[in-house]
Design an enzyme around this catalytic site. Sequence first.
Site, PDB file in Angstrom:
ATOM      1  N   LYS A  79       4.151  13.259  -6.912  1.00 17.59           N
ATOM      2  CA  LYS A  79       4.837  13.544  -5.646  1.00 17.59           C
ATOM      3  C   LYS A  79       5.420  14.968  -5.618  1.00 17.59           C
ATOM      4  O   LYS A  79       5.527  15.623  -6.664  1.00 17.59           O
ATOM      5  CB  LYS A  79       5.921  12.483  -5.419  1.00 17.59           C
ATOM      6  CG  LYS A  79       5.347  11.060  -5.222  1.00 17.59           C
ATOM      7  CD  LYS A  79       6.443  10.065  -4.853  1.00 17.59           C
ATOM      8  CE  LYS A  79       5.891   8.676  -4.618  1.00 17.59           C
ATOM      9  NZ  LYS A  79       6.940   7.725  -4.185  1.00 17.59           N
ATOM     10  N   ASN A 111      10.847   9.994  -6.437  1.00 17.28           N
ATOM     11  CA  ASN A 111      10.628   9.303  -7.713  1.00 17.28           C
ATOM     12  C   ASN A 111       9.343   9.676  -8.435  1.00 17.28           C
ATOM     13  O   ASN A 111       8.749   8.863  -9.141  1.00 17.28           O
ATOM     14  CB  ASN A 111      10.761   7.788  -7.506  1.00 17.28           C
ATOM     15  CG  ASN A 111       9.770   7.267  -6.475  1.00 17.28           C
ATOM     16  OD1 ASN A 111       8.955   8.028  -5.972  1.00 17.28           O
ATOM     17  ND2 ASN A 111       9.841   5.983  -6.188  1.00 17.28           N
ATOM     18  N   PHE A 123      14.294   4.013   5.428  1.00 17.26           N
ATOM     19  CA  PHE A 123      14.027   5.268   4.716  1.00 17.26           C
ATOM     20  C   PHE A 123      12.695   5.914   5.118  1.00 17.26           C
ATOM     21  O   PHE A 123      12.300   6.926   4.541  1.00 17.26           O
ATOM     22  CB  PHE A 123      14.047   5.041   3.202  1.00 17.26           C
ATOM     23  CG  PHE A 123      13.086   3.980   2.711  1.00 17.26           C
ATOM     24  CD1 PHE A 123      11.741   4.265   2.513  1.00 17.26           C
ATOM     25  CD2 PHE A 123      13.538   2.702   2.430  1.00 17.26           C
ATOM     26  CE1 PHE A 123      10.855   3.297   2.062  1.00 17.26           C
ATOM     27  CE2 PHE A 123      12.660   1.710   1.969  1.00 17.26           C
ATOM     28  CZ  PHE A 123      11.315   2.018   1.796  1.00 17.26           C
ATOM     29  N   GLU A 164      -6.193   3.203  -0.659  1.00 19.02           N
ATOM     30  CA  GLU A 164      -5.482   4.473  -0.880  1.00 19.02           C
ATOM     31  C   GLU A 164      -6.414   5.537  -1.468  1.00 19.02           C
ATOM     32  O   GLU A 164      -6.358   6.705  -1.077  1.00 19.02           O
ATOM     33  CB  GLU A 164      -4.275   4.228  -1.793  1.00 19.02           C
ATOM     34  CG  GLU A 164      -3.206   3.386  -1.089  1.00 19.02           C
ATOM     35  CD  GLU A 164      -2.089   2.899  -2.004  1.00 19.02           C
ATOM     36  OE1 GLU A 164      -1.181   2.200  -1.505  1.00 19.02           O
ATOM     37  OE2 GLU A 164      -2.098   3.212  -3.217  1.00 19.02           O
ATOM     38  N   THR A 214      10.840   1.453  -9.034  1.00 18.88           N
ATOM     39  CA  THR A 214      10.932   2.411  -7.924  1.00 18.88           C
ATOM     40  C   THR A 214      12.162   3.317  -8.078  1.00 18.88           C
ATOM     41  O   THR A 214      12.087   4.528  -7.868  1.00 18.88           O
ATOM     42  CB  THR A 214      11.025   1.652  -6.576  1.00 18.88           C
ATOM     43  OG1 THR A 214       9.931   0.730  -6.503  1.00 18.88           O
ATOM     44  CG2 THR A 214      10.987   2.601  -5.402  1.00 18.88           C
ATOM     45  N   HIS A 223       3.483   7.948  -7.509  1.00 19.58           N
ATOM     46  CA  HIS A 223       3.071   6.735  -6.795  1.00 19.58           C
ATOM     47  C   HIS A 223       2.090   5.968  -7.657  1.00 19.58           C
ATOM     48  O   HIS A 223       1.311   6.563  -8.395  1.00 19.58           O
ATOM     49  CB  HIS A 223       2.380   7.124  -5.478  1.00 19.58           C
ATOM     50  CG  HIS A 223       1.704   5.965  -4.799  1.00 19.58           C
ATOM     51  ND1 HIS A 223       2.394   5.075  -4.023  1.00 19.58           N
ATOM     52  CD2 HIS A 223       0.406   5.539  -4.825  1.00 19.58           C
ATOM     53  CE1 HIS A 223       1.545   4.143  -3.574  1.00 19.58           C
ATOM     54  NE2 HIS A 223       0.339   4.403  -4.047  1.00 19.58           N
ATOM     55  N   TYR A 279       1.982   5.847   4.470  1.00 17.77           N
ATOM     56  CA  TYR A 279       3.106   4.931   4.244  1.00 17.77           C
ATOM     57  C   TYR A 279       3.397   4.070   5.479  1.00 17.77           C
ATOM     58  O   TYR A 279       4.515   3.551   5.610  1.00 17.77           O
ATOM     59  CB  TYR A 279       4.349   5.711   3.836  1.00 17.77           C
ATOM     60  CG  TYR A 279       4.341   6.148   2.384  1.00 17.77           C
ATOM     61  CD1 TYR A 279       4.477   5.204   1.355  1.00 17.77           C
ATOM     62  CD2 TYR A 279       4.206   7.480   2.012  1.00 17.77           C
ATOM     63  CE1 TYR A 279       4.473   5.588   0.018  1.00 17.77           C
ATOM     64  CE2 TYR A 279       4.207   7.867   0.668  1.00 17.77           C
ATOM     65  CZ  TYR A 279       4.339   6.907  -0.313  1.00 17.77           C
ATOM     66  OH  TYR A 279       4.338   7.280  -1.644  1.00 17.77           O
ATOM     67  N   ARG A 297       1.557   0.407 -13.049  1.00 14.21           N
ATOM     68  CA  ARG A 297       2.900   0.138 -12.508  1.00 14.21           C
ATOM     69  C   ARG A 297       3.914   0.039 -13.650  1.00 14.21           C
ATOM     70  O   ARG A 297       5.061   0.476 -13.512  1.00 14.21           O
ATOM     71  CB  ARG A 297       2.901  -1.160 -11.674  1.00 14.21           C
ATOM     72  CG  ARG A 297       2.098  -1.109 -10.390  1.00 14.21           C
ATOM     73  CD  ARG A 297       2.723  -0.302  -9.288  1.00 14.21           C
ATOM     74  NE  ARG A 297       4.012  -0.788  -8.876  1.00 14.21           N
ATOM     75  CZ  ARG A 297       4.592  -0.443  -7.710  1.00 14.21           C
ATOM     76  NH1 ARG A 297       3.982   0.380  -6.865  1.00 14.21           N
ATOM     77  NH2 ARG A 297       5.773  -0.886  -7.415  1.00 14.21           N
ATOM     78  N   ARG A 316       8.769   7.479 -14.376  1.00 11.40           N
ATOM     79  CA  ARG A 316       9.877   7.693 -13.436  1.00 11.40           C
ATOM     80  C   ARG A 316      11.200   7.904 -14.172  1.00 11.40           C
ATOM     81  O   ARG A 316      12.026   8.729 -13.755  1.00 11.40           O
ATOM     82  CB  ARG A 316       9.960   6.524 -12.450  1.00 11.40           C
ATOM     83  CG  ARG A 316       8.916   6.642 -11.336  1.00 11.40           C
ATOM     84  CD  ARG A 316       8.824   5.398 -10.510  1.00 11.40           C
ATOM     85  NE  ARG A 316       8.067   5.608  -9.263  1.00 11.40           N
ATOM     86  CZ  ARG A 316       7.611   4.619  -8.507  1.00 11.40           C
ATOM     87  NH1 ARG A 316       7.824   3.360  -8.844  1.00 11.40           N
ATOM     88  NH2 ARG A 316       6.940   4.882  -7.395  1.00 11.40           N
TER      89      ARG A 316
HETATM   90  P1  ADP Z   1       6.901   1.866  -5.000  1.00  7.42           P
HETATM   91  O1  ADP Z   1       6.540   3.314  -4.804  1.00  7.42           O
HETATM   92  O2  ADP Z   1       7.577   1.622  -6.323  1.00  7.42           O
HETATM   93  O3  ADP Z   1       5.740   0.931  -4.753  1.00  7.42           O
HETATM   94  P2  ADP Z   1       7.889   1.044  -2.387  1.00  7.42           P
HETATM   95  O4  ADP Z   1       6.467   0.736  -2.047  1.00  7.42           O
HETATM   96  O5  ADP Z   1       8.913  -0.033  -2.176  1.00  7.42           O
HETATM   97  O6  ADP Z   1       8.030   1.505  -3.915  1.00  7.42           O
HETATM   98  O7  ADP Z   1       8.384   2.304  -1.573  1.00  7.42           O
HETATM   99  C1  ADP Z   1       7.514   3.401  -1.359  1.00  7.42           C
HETATM  100  C2  ADP Z   1       8.282   4.678  -1.596  1.00  7.42           C
HETATM  101  O8  ADP Z   1       9.322   4.781  -0.610  1.00  7.42           O
HETATM  102  C3  ADP Z   1       9.027   4.762  -2.925  1.00  7.42           C
HETATM  103  O9  ADP Z   1       8.214   5.139  -4.011  1.00  7.42           O
HETATM  104  C4  ADP Z   1      10.081   5.800  -2.618  1.00  7.42           C
HETATM  105  O10 ADP Z   1       9.557   7.115  -2.639  1.00  7.42           O
HETATM  106  C5  ADP Z   1      10.465   5.432  -1.182  1.00  7.42           C
HETATM  107  N1  ADP Z   1      11.589   4.499  -1.161  1.00  7.42           N
HETATM  108  C6  ADP Z   1      11.583   3.175  -1.487  1.00  7.42           C
HETATM  109  N2  ADP Z   1      12.797   2.622  -1.367  1.00  7.42           N
HETATM  110  C7  ADP Z   1      13.626   3.621  -0.935  1.00  7.42           C
HETATM  111  C8  ADP Z   1      15.021   3.691  -0.603  1.00  7.42           C
HETATM  112  N3  ADP Z   1      15.816   2.626  -0.706  1.00  7.42           N
HETATM  113  N4  ADP Z   1      15.505   4.895  -0.199  1.00  7.42           N
HETATM  114  C9  ADP Z   1      14.725   5.972  -0.093  1.00  7.42           C
HETATM  115  N5  ADP Z   1      13.398   5.983  -0.385  1.00  7.42           N
HETATM  116  C10 ADP Z   1      12.855   4.825  -0.802  1.00  7.42           C
HETATM  117 MG    MG Z   2       4.648   0.576  -3.047  1.00  2.76          MG
END
Ligand code: ADP
Ligand code: MG
Length: 138
Positions: free
Chosen positions: A10, A113, A58, A127, A92, A116, A50, A86, A103
């Site tokens: 990212k 973070n 968010f 994707e 996350t 992805h 997304y 993962r 991470r």
């Molecule tokens: P992951 O990337 O671990 O699969 P998610 O699919 O839940 O997590 O969320 C996608 C992305 O959205 C996260 O990697 C992060 O960049 C962002 N994100 C998720 N939760 C939050 C939050 N509470 N506040 C801000 N950004 C968030």
């Molecule tokens: Mg996700």
Amino acid sequence: MSNRTFTMIKPDAFRNGHSGAILDRIIKEGYAIRALKLIHLSAEKAGQFYAVHKARPFYGELVAFMSSGPIIAAILEKENAVESFRKLIGATDPAKAEEGTIRKMFAASVGENAVHGSDSDENAKIEGDFFFSGLEQC
Ligand code: ADP
Ligand code: MG
């Protein structure tokens, strides 16, 4: 099981100079790179990627962040790639990620973070195809 997953380094990790260390870790963990590119997403494209999170509070912040600078996108191959990757990236929220995960090592916040990782074989394919044509996937 496809044995493939999709990842992005990212904008935060790219900006902070962690791309080399992250790719090195991924390769050392036994993932084969099947596609790779550097790309700066427009807000529109980041929003499409997304779209599943559109209703989340968010979403706007996520789209702005993901279009704030270049990313590295890649398709990776390894046995049980989606689940194992993962685990390698960690939770996350980096504050909740296990010691030694990508991470935990490279991310600063739940939003920014570092990496992805796809959450299912189906999404890994969707994707990967979002970023790479068939010709670009080895
Ligand atoms: P992951 O990337 O671990 O699969 P998610 O699919 O839940 O997590 O969320 C996608 C992305 O959205 C996260 O990697 C992060 O960049 C962002 N994100 C998720 N939760 C939050 C939050 N509470 N506040 C801000 N950004 C968030
Ligand atoms: Mg996700």
